[in-house]
Design an enzyme around this catalytic site. Sequence first.
Site, PDB file in Angstrom:
ATOM      1  N   TRP A  54     -13.621 -19.068 -21.818  1.00  0.00           N
ATOM      2  CA  TRP A  54     -12.798 -20.154 -22.365  1.00  0.00           C
ATOM      3  C   TRP A  54     -12.828 -20.207 -23.892  1.00  0.00           C
ATOM      4  O   TRP A  54     -12.058 -20.919 -24.492  1.00  0.00           O
ATOM      5  CB  TRP A  54     -13.272 -21.496 -21.800  1.00  0.00           C
ATOM      6  CG  TRP A  54     -12.958 -21.722 -20.348  1.00  0.00           C
ATOM      7  CD1 TRP A  54     -12.458 -20.823 -19.442  1.00  0.00           C
ATOM      8  CD2 TRP A  54     -13.137 -22.946 -19.624  1.00  0.00           C
ATOM      9  NE1 TRP A  54     -12.309 -21.406 -18.217  1.00  0.00           N
ATOM     10  CE2 TRP A  54     -12.722 -22.723 -18.298  1.00  0.00           C
ATOM     11  CE3 TRP A  54     -13.616 -24.208 -19.969  1.00  0.00           C
ATOM     12  CZ2 TRP A  54     -12.765 -23.712 -17.316  1.00  0.00           C
ATOM     13  CZ3 TRP A  54     -13.660 -25.200 -18.994  1.00  0.00           C
ATOM     14  CH2 TRP A  54     -13.236 -24.955 -17.687  1.00  0.00           C
TER      15      TRP A  54
ATOM     16  N   GLY B 119      -7.364 -15.923 -22.861  1.00  0.00           N
ATOM     17  CA  GLY B 119      -6.227 -16.849 -22.844  1.00  0.00           C
ATOM     18  C   GLY B 119      -5.759 -17.234 -21.445  1.00  0.00           C
ATOM     19  O   GLY B 119      -5.525 -18.417 -21.163  1.00  0.00           O
TER      20      GLY B 119
ATOM     21  N   GLU C 186     -13.977  -4.168 -23.539  1.00  0.00           N
ATOM     22  CA  GLU C 186     -12.954  -4.961 -24.215  1.00  0.00           C
ATOM     23  C   GLU C 186     -12.563  -4.276 -25.526  1.00  0.00           C
ATOM     24  O   GLU C 186     -13.246  -4.462 -26.555  1.00  0.00           O
ATOM     25  CB  GLU C 186     -13.491  -6.361 -24.519  1.00  0.00           C
ATOM     26  CG  GLU C 186     -13.881  -7.143 -23.297  1.00  0.00           C
ATOM     27  CD  GLU C 186     -13.686  -8.640 -23.503  1.00  0.00           C
ATOM     28  OE1 GLU C 186     -13.028  -9.252 -22.666  1.00  0.00           O
ATOM     29  OE2 GLU C 186     -14.170  -9.178 -24.512  1.00  0.00           O
TER      30      GLU C 186
ATOM     31  N   SER D  70      -6.310  -9.249 -23.212  1.00  0.00           N
ATOM     32  CA  SER D  70      -4.936  -9.655 -22.871  1.00  0.00           C
ATOM     33  C   SER D  70      -4.576  -9.354 -21.418  1.00  0.00           C
ATOM     34  O   SER D  70      -3.415  -9.069 -21.112  1.00  0.00           O
ATOM     35  CB  SER D  70      -3.929  -9.013 -23.832  1.00  0.00           C
ATOM     36  OG  SER D  70      -4.201  -9.420 -25.160  1.00  0.00           O
TER      37      SER D  70
HETATM   38  C1  PEP Z   1     -11.837 -12.317 -24.154  1.00  0.00           C
HETATM   39  O1  PEP Z   1     -11.982 -13.336 -24.826  1.00  0.00           O
HETATM   40  O2  PEP Z   1     -12.826 -11.754 -23.690  1.00  0.00           O
HETATM   41  C2  PEP Z   1     -10.485 -11.819 -23.907  1.00  0.00           C
HETATM   42  C3  PEP Z   1     -10.331 -10.723 -23.217  1.00  0.00           C
HETATM   43  O3  PEP Z   1      -9.445 -12.569 -24.430  1.00  0.00           O
HETATM   44  P1  PEP Z   1      -7.885 -12.393 -24.082  1.00  0.00           P
HETATM   45  O4  PEP Z   1      -7.783 -12.260 -22.593  1.00  0.00           O
HETATM   46  O5  PEP Z   1      -7.258 -13.643 -24.599  1.00  0.00           O
HETATM   47  O6  PEP Z   1      -7.422 -11.169 -24.789  1.00  0.00           O
END
Ligand code: PEP
Length: 258
Positions: A14, A240, A172, A218
Amino acid sequence: MKKSVRKAIIAGNWKMNKTRPEAKELLDALKPLVANADGKVEVVACVPFTNIDTAVSATEGSNIKIGAENVHFEKSGAFTGEISADMLVEAGVEYVVIGHSERRQYFGETDETVNKRTKAALAAGLKPIVCVGELLWERECGITEEVVARQIKLDLFDVSAEDVKKTVIAYEPVWAIGTGKTATADQAEEVCALIRATLAKLYGDETAQAVTIQYGGSMNAKNCAELLAKENVDGGLIGGASLKADDFNTIVQAAVEG
Ligand code: PEP
């Protein structure tokens, strides 16, 4: 061991969002939607420290587990503003995100502190979600493999094989976080497979095959099915899209369907 027998984990991160009433509202909406994932996909909400109490109460008796977004590596003492692993366990937390790229970028986290936090979390009985991933310029320079393998080696230094099986790795790519730019399913699979190969070199194949490796960056209701279908992508760390019950649930359902 095949993907089908590894634990699929969909975790929301979050970040710095949601007051306590908003946290309760989101979790109350999510509970009935994801109830069918029980026993098939682990559903986790990693929430700000101030929301932990509310989140643990709101999810009691449901299949949603609560995680924190960071943990300090010392047990207690003069570390103003920090939270220990024992404090998180006592509060009812099961998972903790460690080494998120925002912590590395804005708060000076290094592989050394990520390693210390991971070991402290494991010692207290928490399940760490250790984040690794390359910067855009590192990908453009063609060193993604080296960067990610190095992070895995350093972040897990001195972590036993038994403890690695309790650890979740989140791949990530930094360029895909909060940018709307997703790694393609093939790019995600390539690096997740590389992470598993690195784990196999360090711990042996049996251990490497047991570790849950998530993709994050994302991931959303539209692209999740293709990403989650890949052999080495065992789940997702979602920023998000975890802030809206319907979107997060769509990702959970994609994981349930495999
Ligand atoms: C995250 O905060 O680990 C992430 C993957 O963010 P988002 O999905 O918004 O890219």
